[in-house]
Design an enzyme around this catalytic site. Structure first.
Site, PDB file in Angstrom:
ATOM      1  N   ARG A  15      30.633 -76.144 -17.498  1.00 17.56           N
ATOM      2  CA  ARG A  15      30.984 -77.408 -16.835  1.00 17.56           C
ATOM      3  C   ARG A  15      32.263 -77.260 -16.025  1.00 17.56           C
ATOM      4  O   ARG A  15      32.239 -77.167 -14.805  1.00 17.56           O
ATOM      5  CB  ARG A  15      31.125 -78.531 -17.874  1.00 17.56           C
ATOM      6  CG  ARG A  15      31.094 -79.943 -17.260  1.00 17.56           C
ATOM      7  CD  ARG A  15      32.399 -80.397 -16.612  1.00 17.56           C
ATOM      8  NE  ARG A  15      33.511 -80.492 -17.538  1.00 17.56           N
ATOM      9  CZ  ARG A  15      34.740 -80.838 -17.182  1.00 17.56           C
ATOM     10  NH1 ARG A  15      35.021 -81.098 -15.910  1.00 17.56           N
ATOM     11  NH2 ARG A  15      35.718 -80.870 -18.065  1.00 17.56           N
ATOM     12  N   ASP A  16      33.400 -77.221 -16.691  1.00 17.43           N
ATOM     13  CA  ASP A  16      34.678 -77.191 -15.985  1.00 17.43           C
ATOM     14  C   ASP A  16      34.803 -75.945 -15.112  1.00 17.43           C
ATOM     15  O   ASP A  16      35.412 -75.993 -14.043  1.00 17.43           O
ATOM     16  CB  ASP A  16      35.823 -77.243 -16.999  1.00 17.43           C
ATOM     17  CG  ASP A  16      37.176 -77.370 -16.337  1.00 17.43           C
ATOM     18  OD1 ASP A  16      37.329 -78.229 -15.454  1.00 17.43           O
ATOM     19  OD2 ASP A  16      38.087 -76.592 -16.687  1.00 17.43           O
ATOM     20  N   HIS A 207      44.071 -76.916 -23.422  1.00 15.56           N
ATOM     21  CA  HIS A 207      43.257 -76.475 -22.290  1.00 15.56           C
ATOM     22  C   HIS A 207      44.211 -75.932 -21.223  1.00 15.56           C
ATOM     23  O   HIS A 207      44.777 -76.703 -20.440  1.00 15.56           O
ATOM     24  CB  HIS A 207      42.460 -77.668 -21.757  1.00 15.56           C
ATOM     25  CG  HIS A 207      41.502 -77.354 -20.662  1.00 15.56           C
ATOM     26  ND1 HIS A 207      40.141 -77.573 -20.775  1.00 15.56           N
ATOM     27  CD2 HIS A 207      41.686 -76.854 -19.415  1.00 15.56           C
ATOM     28  CE1 HIS A 207      39.551 -77.232 -19.650  1.00 15.56           C
ATOM     29  NE2 HIS A 207      40.470 -76.786 -18.804  1.00 15.56           N
ATOM     30  N   HIS A 209      45.250 -73.490 -17.948  1.00 20.18           N
ATOM     31  CA  HIS A 209      44.822 -72.730 -16.767  1.00 20.18           C
ATOM     32  C   HIS A 209      45.790 -71.560 -16.578  1.00 20.18           C
ATOM     33  O   HIS A 209      46.946 -71.633 -16.982  1.00 20.18           O
ATOM     34  CB  HIS A 209      44.803 -73.629 -15.535  1.00 20.18           C
ATOM     35  CG  HIS A 209      43.634 -74.562 -15.503  1.00 20.18           C
ATOM     36  ND1 HIS A 209      42.918 -74.837 -14.361  1.00 20.18           N
ATOM     37  CD2 HIS A 209      43.055 -75.300 -16.482  1.00 20.18           C
ATOM     38  CE1 HIS A 209      41.946 -75.698 -14.632  1.00 20.18           C
ATOM     39  NE2 HIS A 209      42.016 -75.996 -15.914  1.00 20.18           N
ATOM     40  N   CYS A 240      41.779 -74.997 -10.760  1.00 24.56           N
ATOM     41  CA  CYS A 240      42.009 -76.371 -10.286  1.00 24.56           C
ATOM     42  C   CYS A 240      42.024 -76.411  -8.756  1.00 24.56           C
ATOM     43  O   CYS A 240      42.793 -75.676  -8.133  1.00 24.56           O
ATOM     44  CB  CYS A 240      43.337 -76.899 -10.834  1.00 24.56           C
ATOM     45  SG  CYS A 240      43.746 -78.539 -10.208  1.00 24.56           S
ATOM     46  N   ASN A 249      40.518 -70.889 -15.255  1.00 28.15           N
ATOM     47  CA  ASN A 249      40.850 -71.269 -16.616  1.00 28.15           C
ATOM     48  C   ASN A 249      41.222 -70.043 -17.439  1.00 28.15           C
ATOM     49  O   ASN A 249      40.962 -68.906 -17.047  1.00 28.15           O
ATOM     50  CB  ASN A 249      39.641 -71.944 -17.267  1.00 28.15           C
ATOM     51  CG  ASN A 249      39.343 -73.305 -16.705  1.00 28.15           C
ATOM     52  OD1 ASN A 249      40.055 -74.263 -16.972  1.00 28.15           O
ATOM     53  ND2 ASN A 249      38.270 -73.408 -15.932  1.00 28.15           N
TER      54      ASN A 249
END
Length: 304
Positions: A15-16, A207, A209, A240, A249
């Site tokens: 997903r992300d 979470h 990055h 991002c 990530n």
């Protein structure tokens, strides 16, 4: 340093990770990726996002992906929902866990969600009520916890307030995201300590990055505080779109390698995980981005 004996990894690559990749991945390949992640031993895999395909076309087939894998024993498949309409679509596809997203930065909330922080939280009220009635678990995300691309520094008090609100609304845990990857170990530890003063540490996830190469250092600093849930993305997928030079990530295989070296159990087979990273990286037409994937990739390929 004192570390937890076990860390639960929430795999966010399908997903992300993929939603921030320029290349589109077909449904069969996305399902295959999730199957490979299950085979690697991951027990929490974020598989999609029920947002408008106009805004996130990469996630347009999330219902098909979720329906293909949901119901596997011992594995949860959270999906992101922005509102009650997204929740209805997720429930129709069989979702048993969803996630909602808020920002600690007022500027980011206005730019990304077109509303204030308080307005975004208000939108979740019907989502939380319906999820509670349907027995669906809700995970909360808080973005920009260590910096914002629009306002710069984000006060820790704002992170605490939003995280506390999500827990009070019914989220079983909150994932604190360094959206632009600017955080350092000391800043991350201070932020987590402040949140943990208001929320039990076992309900906090992280979470990170890796924009500035600090994701593992930040993770290590927070493990010492008792955090035992870490989000990561296979192959370091994503990044991002608001951060200049963002490299993605925290790579799941880099995280697993570090945790293995610390003697922390994850239940994840590193070789199979690297194989999954090779698979999705090939589908995207590029080499594996993670350091561990590059270092051990040839060995895994030969063994496979």
């Amino acid at each position: 340093m004192t570390f937890p004996k076990h860390v639960r990894i929430v795999e966010v690559g399908p997903r992300d990770g993929l939603q921030n990749e320029a290349a589109r991945i077909d449904t069969a390949t996305r399902i295959d990726l999730v199957e490979r992640l299950i085979a690697a031993g991951l027990e929490s895999i974020e598989v999609g996002s029920f947002v408008s395909p106009k805004w996130v076309p990469q996630m347009a087939d999330s219902a098909e992906v979720l329906a293909a894998v949901v119901g596997r024993p011992g594995v949860s498949f959270p999906v992101l929902v922005p509102n009650d309409k997204g929740l209805a679509a997720a429930l129709a596809a069989g979702a048993r866990e969803v996630a909602v997203f808020a920002a600690a930065s007022e500027a980011f909330s206005q730019k990304n969600l077109n509303c204030s922080i308080d307005e975004s939280l208000a939108r979740f009220a019907p989502v939380m009520a319906t999820a509670r009635d349907r027995g669906v678990r809700v995970r909360g995300y808080v973005s920009c916890v260590l910096g914002c691309p629009y306002q710069g520094e984000v006060p820790v008090a704002d992170v605490v307030r939003v995280a506390r609100r999500l827990i009070d609304m019914g989220c079983y845990e909150v994932s604190l995201g360094d959206t632009v990857g600017v955080g350092t170990a000391s800043a991350a530890a201070r932020m987590v300590a402040a949140v943990a003063a208001e929320i039990p540490i076992e309900r906090i996830a992280l979470h990170f990055h890796d924009t500035y190469g600090q994701a593992l250092a930040n993770t290590l600093a927070c493990l010492d505080l008792g955090v035992a849930v870490i989000d990561a993305s296979v192959g370091g997928l994503g990044g991002c779109p608001y951060a200049a030079g963002a490299s993605g990530n925290l790579a799941t295989e880099d995280l697993v390698y570090m945790l293995n070296g610390l003697g922390i159990d994850t239940g994840v087979d590193l070789d199979r995980l690297i194989g999954a990273a090779q698979f999705i990286s090939a589908a995207l037409g590029r080499p594996v981005a993670s350091r561990v994937g590059r270092a051990l990739g040839d060995r895994v390929a030969r063994a496979g």
